[in-house]
Design a protein around this motif. Structure first.
Motif, PDB file in Angstrom:
ATOM      1  N   GLY A 158     -39.813 -18.242 -36.269  1.00 45.41           N
ATOM      2  CA  GLY A 158     -40.222 -16.884 -35.931  1.00 45.41           C
ATOM      3  C   GLY A 158     -39.151 -15.864 -36.285  1.00 45.41           C
ATOM      4  N   ALA A 159     -37.878 -16.186 -35.985  1.00 48.70           N
ATOM      5  CA  ALA A 159     -36.784 -15.280 -36.314  1.00 48.70           C
ATOM      6  C   ALA A 159     -36.634 -15.121 -37.817  1.00 48.70           C
ATOM      7  N   LEU A 160     -36.789 -16.216 -38.556  1.00 48.42           N
ATOM      8  CA  LEU A 160     -36.683 -16.148 -40.022  1.00 48.42           C
ATOM      9  C   LEU A 160     -37.814 -15.330 -40.616  1.00 48.42           C
ATOM     10  N   ALA A 161     -39.015 -15.496 -40.075  1.00 45.45           N
ATOM     11  CA  ALA A 161     -40.165 -14.751 -40.599  1.00 45.45           C
ATOM     12  C   ALA A 161     -39.964 -13.250 -40.425  1.00 45.45           C
ATOM     13  N   GLN A 162     -39.373 -12.845 -39.305  1.00 45.66           N
ATOM     14  CA  GLN A 162     -39.138 -11.419 -39.068  1.00 45.66           C
ATOM     15  C   GLN A 162     -38.179 -10.828 -40.095  1.00 45.66           C
ATOM     16  N   GLN A 163     -37.287 -11.664 -40.630  1.00 43.08           N
ATOM     17  CA  GLN A 163     -36.310 -11.202 -41.618  1.00 43.08           C
ATOM     18  C   GLN A 163     -36.740 -11.524 -43.051  1.00 43.08           C
ATOM     19  N   GLY A 164     -37.924 -12.112 -43.217  1.00 39.75           N
ATOM     20  CA  GLY A 164     -38.412 -12.458 -44.546  1.00 39.75           C
ATOM     21  C   GLY A 164     -37.606 -13.564 -45.204  1.00 39.75           C
ATOM     22  N   LEU A 165     -37.170 -14.549 -44.405  1.00 35.73           N
ATOM     23  CA  LEU A 165     -36.298 -15.609 -44.898  1.00 35.73           C
ATOM     24  C   LEU A 165     -36.960 -16.970 -44.736  1.00 35.73           C
ATOM     25  N   ALA A 166     -36.479 -17.928 -45.509  1.00 36.41           N
ATOM     26  CA  ALA A 166     -36.922 -19.310 -45.402  1.00 36.41           C
ATOM     27  C   ALA A 166     -35.734 -20.181 -45.028  1.00 36.41           C
ATOM     28  N   ARG A 167     -35.995 -21.278 -44.352  1.00 38.79           N
ATOM     29  CA  ARG A 167     -34.925 -22.191 -43.948  1.00 38.79           C
ATOM     30  C   ARG A 167     -34.113 -22.650 -45.155  1.00 38.79           C
ATOM     31  N   GLY A 168     -32.804 -22.574 -45.010  1.00 42.79           N
ATOM     32  CA  GLY A 168     -31.913 -23.016 -46.069  1.00 42.79           C
ATOM     33  C   GLY A 168     -31.854 -22.094 -47.272  1.00 42.79           C
ATOM     34  N   GLY A 169     -32.497 -20.932 -47.178  1.00 45.79           N
ATOM     35  CA  GLY A 169     -32.552 -20.030 -48.320  1.00 45.79           C
ATOM     36  C   GLY A 169     -31.590 -18.860 -48.253  1.00 45.79           C
ATOM     37  N   TYR A 170     -30.606 -18.923 -47.384  1.00 48.64           N
ATOM     38  CA  TYR A 170     -29.654 -17.827 -47.230  1.00 48.64           C
ATOM     39  C   TYR A 170     -28.373 -18.360 -46.608  1.00 48.64           C
ATOM     40  N   LEU A 171     -27.332 -17.539 -46.655  1.00 49.46           N
ATOM     41  CA  LEU A 171     -26.048 -17.848 -46.042  1.00 49.46           C
ATOM     42  C   LEU A 171     -25.780 -16.872 -44.905  1.00 49.46           C
ATOM     43  N   VAL A 172     -24.985 -17.287 -43.949  1.00 50.60           N
ATOM     44  CA  VAL A 172     -24.548 -16.406 -42.867  1.00 50.60           C
ATOM     45  C   VAL A 172     -23.039 -16.270 -42.926  1.00 50.60           C
ATOM     46  N   PHE A 173     -22.558 -15.037 -42.861  1.00 48.75           N
ATOM     47  CA  PHE A 173     -21.134 -14.754 -42.678  1.00 48.75           C
ATOM     48  C   PHE A 173     -20.974 -14.097 -41.308  1.00 48.75           C
ATOM     49  N   ALA A 174     -19.976 -14.535 -40.550  1.00 51.74           N
ATOM     50  CA  ALA A 174     -19.666 -13.921 -39.260  1.00 51.74           C
ATOM     51  C   ALA A 174     -18.243 -13.374 -39.342  1.00 51.74           C
ATOM     52  N   PRO A 175     -18.069 -12.111 -39.742  1.00 54.20           N
ATOM     53  CA  PRO A 175     -16.737 -11.567 -40.021  1.00 54.20           C
ATOM     54  C   PRO A 175     -15.977 -11.067 -38.802  1.00 54.20           C
ATOM     55  N   GLY A 176     -16.573 -11.134 -37.624  1.00 53.18           N
ATOM     56  CA  GLY A 176     -15.911 -10.608 -36.434  1.00 53.18           C
ATOM     57  C   GLY A 176     -15.142 -11.674 -35.683  1.00 53.18           C
ATOM     58  N   ALA A 177     -14.384 -11.220 -34.705  1.00 56.37           N
ATOM     59  CA  ALA A 177     -13.693 -12.100 -33.764  1.00 56.37           C
ATOM     60  C   ALA A 177     -13.370 -11.250 -32.548  1.00 56.37           C
ATOM     61  N   GLU A 178     -14.009 -11.550 -31.430  1.00 54.47           N
ATOM     62  CA  GLU A 178     -13.885 -10.717 -30.240  1.00 54.47           C
ATOM     63  C   GLU A 178     -12.445 -10.630 -29.758  1.00 54.47           C
ATOM     64  N   PHE A 179     -11.667 -11.675 -29.993  1.00 56.96           N
ATOM     65  CA  PHE A 179     -10.301 -11.723 -29.459  1.00 56.96           C
ATOM     66  C   PHE A 179      -9.414 -10.632 -30.036  1.00 56.96           C
ATOM     67  N   GLY A 180      -9.562 -10.345 -31.356  1.00 55.58           N
ATOM     68  CA  GLY A 180      -8.724  -9.309 -31.937  1.00 55.58           C
ATOM     69  C   GLY A 180      -8.553  -9.454 -33.441  1.00 55.58           C
ATOM     70  N   PRO A 181      -7.888  -8.478 -34.085  1.00 54.92           N
ATOM     71  CA  PRO A 181      -7.755  -8.451 -35.548  1.00 54.92           C
ATOM     72  C   PRO A 181      -7.034  -9.657 -36.135  1.00 54.92           C
ATOM     73  N   SER A 182      -6.160 -10.293 -35.375  1.00 52.70           N
ATOM     74  CA  SER A 182      -5.371 -11.379 -35.948  1.00 52.70           C
ATOM     75  C   SER A 182      -6.219 -12.594 -36.303  1.00 52.70           C
TER      76      SER A 182
END
Length: 334
Positions: A158-182
């Motif tokens: 359901g979440a993939l359909a809302q974004q127009g995506l298929a399983r295994g058809g995209y990559l995820v990057f998570a560039p944040g870190a709550e702890f801090g810039p380091s």
């Protein structure tokens, strides 16, 4: 059956790493209710051994005694045991006020009188999964404990359909870190990595990460889609679970990807994979501290500081996009 209340940590990554403890408690017949702040509660809804999740009306910082006392009155008589996972005094206060007879936790912040069963804190920085699992009182096989999360297939699709995506058809990057810039790999590196990918790239994170994610979108020539702060945590989990692979800093979402068994590249700098590794057989861990070819050696790492105390941030700046791209390719094949 023992009715058990688990007081959850307030960080997503820590919450994920408590899953083996809850599995141990459930396996011996304890009926589990987890008390968690709203931004962590979705982690426990992805653990089938948890019977119920109570969202606590607490915020970071402050004792908030009146709110804890009100909630304690509501919980009075409902539980036989409590496991207090954070080391703070305030986290042990609620089970005490609720009159829960058995209260288990580590010593810390002068809370001796609030706990009935107390463990001494281990020296140094032990692996966090084993740290939490030891609260079960069973120390056998702690080093084999691996967190696992589960989502219904319909929730992922359901979440993939809302974004127009298929399983295994995209990559995820998570560039944040709550702890801090380091803990954050430079946004220019993320942008260069995104620009070289054949698959679409989603950027996930909190609203605090949205400006960094938007900068990555712009610097990559629009080769990434910024969803930071635009999804709920449950939706973010589904998008991670359906991804071909993920690249992240040492963050809560790194542990989420590991718990779903998603191929991943985990980037460490100021922190240590010896303390909080992604426990995933499909993980590629990059840490210049452990690279004998990197010169001069990173004698300063791990510093565990929010910002680089020396001002150079070499531990992540010198981890180039080409090397991460190679690790991502290897992870994607696993």
């Amino acid at each position: 059956m023992t009715r058990t209340l688990v007081i959850a940590p307030q960080w997503i990554g820590d919450a994920v790493m408590t899953e083996p403890l809850l599995r141990r408690l459930h396996a011996r017949g304890e009926q589990l209710t987890v008390g968690a702040v709203p931004w962590v509660a979705p982690v426990y809804r992805a653990m089938p051994q948890v019977g119920a999740v109570v969202e606590f009306p607490f915020q970071h910082g402050g004792l908030q005694f009146a709110a804890r006392r009100r909630l304690a009155r509501e919980l009075d008589g409902r539980f036989d045991a409590a496991y207090v996972l954070p080391n703070s005094l305030k986290s042990a206060l609620l089970p005490f006020l609720a009159g829960i007879p058995r209260r288990v936790g580590y010593l810390g912040e002068a809370r001796v009188g609030l706990l009935t069963h107390r463990l001494r804190n281990p020296k140094g920085k032990p692996p966090m999964v084993a740290f939490y699992s030891a609260l079960s009182g069973d120390t056998a096989g702690l080093e084999q404990d691996v967190p696992r999360l589960q989502l219904a297939a319909a929730a992922i699709d359901g979440a993939l359909a809302q974004q127009g995506l298929a399983r295994g058809g995209y990559l995820v990057f998570a560039p944040g870190a709550e702890f801090g810039p380091s803990k954050r790999w430079p946004e220019a590196h993320y942008a260069q990595l995104a620009a070289g990918q054949a698959l679409p790239v989603l950027l996930l994170g909190s609203a605090k990460d949205a400006p960094v994610a938007e900068a990555i979108v712009q610097a990559s020539g629009g080769r990434a889609r910024n969803l930071a702060g635009r999804t709920g945590l449950a939706e973010a989990f589904a998008l991670i679970a359906g991804a071909r692979a993920m690249v992240s800093n040492d963050s809560g979402l790194m542990h989420v990807a590991a718990a779903f068994g998603v191929p991943q590249v985990a980037l460490f700098g100021s922190s240590s994979p010896l303390h909080t590794p992604p426990l995933n057989e499909h993980a590629q861990i990059l840490w210049l501290k452990q690279d004998p070819a990197y010169q001069p050696p990173l004698d300063c790492a791990p510093c565990f500081q929010r910002e680089c105390p020396l001002g150079h941030h070499r531990c992540l700046v010198d981890l180039g996009p080409a090397r991460v791209a190679q690790a991502l390719q290897a992870a994607s094949r696993s």
